[in-house]
Design a protein around this motif. Structure first.
Motif, mmCIF file in Angstrom:
data_model
loop_
_atom_site.group_PDB
_atom_site.id
_atom_site.type_symbol
_atom_site.label_atom_id
_atom_site.label_comp_id
_atom_site.label_asym_id
_atom_site.label_seq_id
_atom_site.Cartn_x
_atom_site.Cartn_y
_atom_site.Cartn_z
ATOM 1 N N GLU A 1 0.840 -1.192 0.000
ATOM 2 C CA GLU A 1 0.000 0.000 0.000
ATOM 3 C C GLU A 1 0.880 1.249 0.000
ATOM 4 O OE1 GLU A 1 -3.702 1.969 2.558
ATOM 5 O OE2 GLU A 1 -2.848 0.035 3.130
ATOM 6 N N GLY A 2 0.759 2.054 -1.039
ATOM 7 C CA GLY A 2 1.517 3.292 -1.120
ATOM 8 C C GLY A 2 2.892 3.167 -1.725
ATOM 9 N N GLY A 3 3.256 1.985 -2.246
ATOM 10 C CA GLY A 3 4.595 1.875 -2.830
ATOM 11 C C GLY A 3 4.985 0.438 -3.108
ATOM 12 N N THR A 4 6.267 0.162 -2.975
ATOM 13 C CA THR A 4 6.785 -1.188 -3.192
ATOM 14 C C THR A 4 7.816 -1.516 -2.117
ATOM 15 O OG1 THR A 4 8.591 -0.457 -4.652
ATOM 16 C CG2 THR A 4 6.470 -1.025 -5.700
ATOM 17 N N VAL A 5 8.103 -2.794 -1.979
ATOM 18 C CA VAL A 5 9.182 -3.283 -1.123
ATOM 19 C C VAL A 5 10.029 -4.228 -1.954
ATOM 20 C CG1 VAL A 5 9.786 -4.618 0.932
ATOM 21 C CG2 VAL A 5 7.808 -3.105 0.994
ATOM 22 N N THR A 6 11.342 -4.110 -1.834
ATOM 23 C CA THR A 6 12.247 -5.028 -2.505
ATOM 24 C C THR A 6 12.746 -6.044 -1.483
ATOM 25 O OG1 THR A 6 12.948 -3.324 -4.073
ATOM 26 C CG2 THR A 6 14.341 -5.275 -3.886
ATOM 27 N N TYR A 7 12.328 -7.286 -1.663
ATOM 28 C CA TYR A 7 12.627 -8.356 -0.717
ATOM 29 C C TYR A 7 13.840 -9.171 -1.169
ATOM 30 C CZ TYR A 7 7.901 -7.705 1.211
ATOM 31 O OH TYR A 7 6.761 -7.189 1.785
ATOM 32 N N VAL A 8 14.489 -9.808 -0.195
ATOM 33 C CA VAL A 8 15.515 -10.797 -0.484
ATOM 34 C C VAL A 8 14.853 -12.090 -0.938
ATOM 35 C CG1 VAL A 8 17.301 -12.271 0.542
ATOM 36 C CG2 VAL A 8 17.170 -9.866 1.178
ATOM 37 N N LEU A 9 15.437 -12.709 -1.963
ATOM 38 C CA LEU A 9 15.135 -14.084 -2.330
ATOM 39 C C LEU A 9 16.378 -14.915 -2.043
ATOM 40 C CD1 LEU A 9 13.348 -13.677 -5.793
ATOM 41 C CD2 LEU A 9 12.295 -13.783 -3.526
ATOM 42 N N CYS A 10 16.236 -15.949 -1.257
ATOM 43 C CA CYS A 10 17.393 -16.784 -0.907
ATOM 44 C C CYS A 10 17.413 -17.991 -1.829
ATOM 45 C CB CYS A 10 17.317 -17.212 0.558
ATOM 46 S SG CYS A 10 18.821 -18.043 1.119
ATOM 47 N N GLN A 11 18.253 -17.910 -2.857
ATOM 48 C CA GLN A 11 18.287 -18.936 -3.893
ATOM 49 C C GLN A 11 19.448 -19.907 -3.740
ATOM 50 O OE1 GLN A 11 15.229 -17.945 -4.666
ATOM 51 N NE2 GLN A 11 15.534 -18.140 -6.875
ATOM 52 N N ASP A 12 20.406 -19.613 -2.892
ATOM 53 C CA ASP A 12 21.606 -20.434 -2.825
ATOM 54 C C ASP A 12 22.226 -20.374 -1.434
ATOM 55 O OD1 ASP A 12 23.331 -18.017 -2.761
ATOM 56 O OD2 ASP A 12 22.712 -17.823 -4.854
ATOM 57 N N THR A 13 23.172 -21.270 -1.205
ATOM 58 C CA THR A 13 23.827 -21.364 0.096
ATOM 59 C C THR A 13 24.589 -20.091 0.440
ATOM 60 O OG1 THR A 13 24.068 -23.747 -0.208
ATOM 61 C CG2 THR A 13 25.412 -22.744 1.499
ATOM 62 N N ALA A 14 25.220 -19.483 -0.567
ATOM 63 C CA ALA A 14 25.986 -18.264 -0.304
ATOM 64 C C ALA A 14 25.101 -17.177 0.297
ATOM 65 C CB ALA A 14 26.636 -17.768 -1.594
ATOM 66 N N THR A 15 23.886 -17.021 -0.209
ATOM 67 C CA THR A 15 22.976 -16.014 0.331
ATOM 68 C C THR A 15 22.546 -16.384 1.749
ATOM 69 O OG1 THR A 15 22.164 -15.475 -1.871
ATOM 70 C CG2 THR A 15 20.783 -14.812 -0.020
ATOM 71 N N LEU A 16 22.311 -17.664 1.992
ATOM 72 C CA LEU A 16 21.924 -18.110 3.328
ATOM 73 C C LEU A 16 23.015 -17.792 4.346
ATOM 74 C CD1 LEU A 16 19.552 -19.550 4.694
ATOM 75 C CD2 LEU A 16 20.651 -21.732 4.135
ATOM 76 N N VAL A 17 24.260 -18.031 3.978
ATOM 77 C CA VAL A 17 25.371 -17.714 4.878
ATOM 78 C C VAL A 17 25.532 -16.204 5.027
ATOM 79 C CG1 VAL A 17 27.870 -17.935 5.217
ATOM 80 C CG2 VAL A 17 26.533 -19.897 4.413
ATOM 81 N N LEU A 18 25.331 -15.466 3.942
ATOM 82 C CA LEU A 18 25.396 -14.006 4.012
ATOM 83 C C LEU A 18 24.369 -13.469 5.008
ATOM 84 C CD1 LEU A 18 26.367 -11.216 2.936
ATOM 85 C CD2 LEU A 18 24.579 -11.427 1.186
ATOM 86 N N LEU A 19 23.173 -14.021 5.004
ATOM 87 C CA LEU A 19 22.142 -13.575 5.945
ATOM 88 C C LEU A 19 22.559 -13.868 7.383
ATOM 89 C CD1 LEU A 19 18.964 -14.717 3.983
ATOM 90 C CD2 LEU A 19 19.825 -12.380 4.259
#
Length: 313
Positions: free
Chosen positions: A101-119
């Motif tokens: 409502e009122g705009g947008t949000v850019t979300y994380v998508l966790c597609q791989d192990t590297a992103t999971l560890v980064l989080l």
């Protein structure tokens, strides 16, 4: 697993065997940083856990917008929930810009192990996932019932889960059970993504009403705590656009680092089962076992809704 590396030097955590993602090295900054003070669990321990369970967890995350529960000062401090992806995240991290409502949000998508560890490096202790995927955000592929007990008597949760499982069987809907790592259980139904969120939540509300009608002294659909009168609450409010539920295998920010762990229905029969039975220390066991295999075929709610109407109130 508990405890820091002692030297204080950053650890480089490199995922192996990730298909289609290449090889990325993620340096965990301040790996000795204690996130769970009572247990001595460090950021390096959290990253190691998520790397270990990645083969099980990633299929439950891919394509889904995530809300990040971060605790940079440790779980004893004040954490926060973050929807918008941090600006400093590398370009290789997948994103999904979705309307609000009122705009947008850019979300994380966790597609791989590297992103999971980064989080994990960002002190994201718990991942909360959408019940839909980013390519069709209005059409969920999961329906969730959150069994919220009035106290810590988990036998009441197991009881409600068995009743719900039985009702869903009557409706010819497959269901999956999962500890939340907090107090209750989640019961999930895989969907074929034909129905929009409003229809899914209406159906879930009707199922909860029928079940509570069968066991009025034990279950309730009353959202107000004062009106529950000591009964277990059948919560279906997570079934909405932009709502989230704790992700399978996610660590919770509680003493002992309990984990939201998938279950078999035989597990639910175990009188020793509790919401916090599995913890970060069980990473190898969680990776080895797969209670949700074989995965049930996603279903339409059309026939199930007709069966539910025939059951009456």
């Amino acid at each position: 697993m508990h405890g820091g590396p002692g030297s204080g030097k950053p650890r480089s955590v490199t995922p192996r065997g990730e298909r289609g993602t290449g090889r990325h090295s993620v340096t965990v900054s301040r790996p000795e940083k204690v996130l769970f003070a009572e247990d001595g669990i460090t950021k390096a321990d959290l990253a190691a856990y998520y790397r270990t369970v990645a083969p099980r967890m990633l299929p439950q995350l891919r394509g889904r917008p995530l809300m990040l529960e971060r605790h940079p000062d440790g779980t004893g401090g004040r954490g926060f929930l973050q929807k918008e992806i941090p600006e400093h995240f590398p370009d290789r991290v997948h994103r999904a810009e979705l309307p609000k409502e009122g705009g947008t949000v850019t979300y994380v998508l966790c597609q791989d192990t590297a992103t999971l560890v980064l989080l994990a490096d960002q002190a994201c202790v718990t991942l909360h996932r959408w019940l839909s995927r980013a390519d069709r955000p209005d059409h969920p592929d999961r329906l969730v019932f959150d069994l919220d007990p009035p106290d810590d008597d988990f036998s009441r949760v197991r009881e409600a889960a068995r009743w719900l499982h039985g009702l869903l069987d009557e409706l010819e809907l497959p269901s999956l059970a999962m500890t939340t790592g907090s107090r209750g259980l989640h019961v999930l139904v895989p969907l074929d993504r034909r129905a929009p969120f409003d229809d899914v939540r209406a159906f879930a509300s009707d199922v909860a009403a029928v079940l509570a009608g069968r066991h009025p002294g034990r279950l309730t659909t009353e959202a107000r705590k004062k009106a529950r009168a000591g009964r277990l609450y059948l919560d279906v409010q997570r079934n909405g656009y932009g709502q989230t539920a704790v992700a399978p295998y996610a660590v919770r920010a509680r003493p002992g680092a309990p984990v939201a762990a998938p279950l078999t229905w035989d597990d639910v029969e175990d009188p020793d089962l509790g919401a916090r039975r599995w913890t970060l220390a069980d990473a190898e066991r969680l990776r080895k076992e797969n209670p949700w295999s074989p995965a049930p075929r996603p279903r339409s709610l059309t026939a199930a809704a007709a069966r539910l109407r025939r059951l009456g109130p």
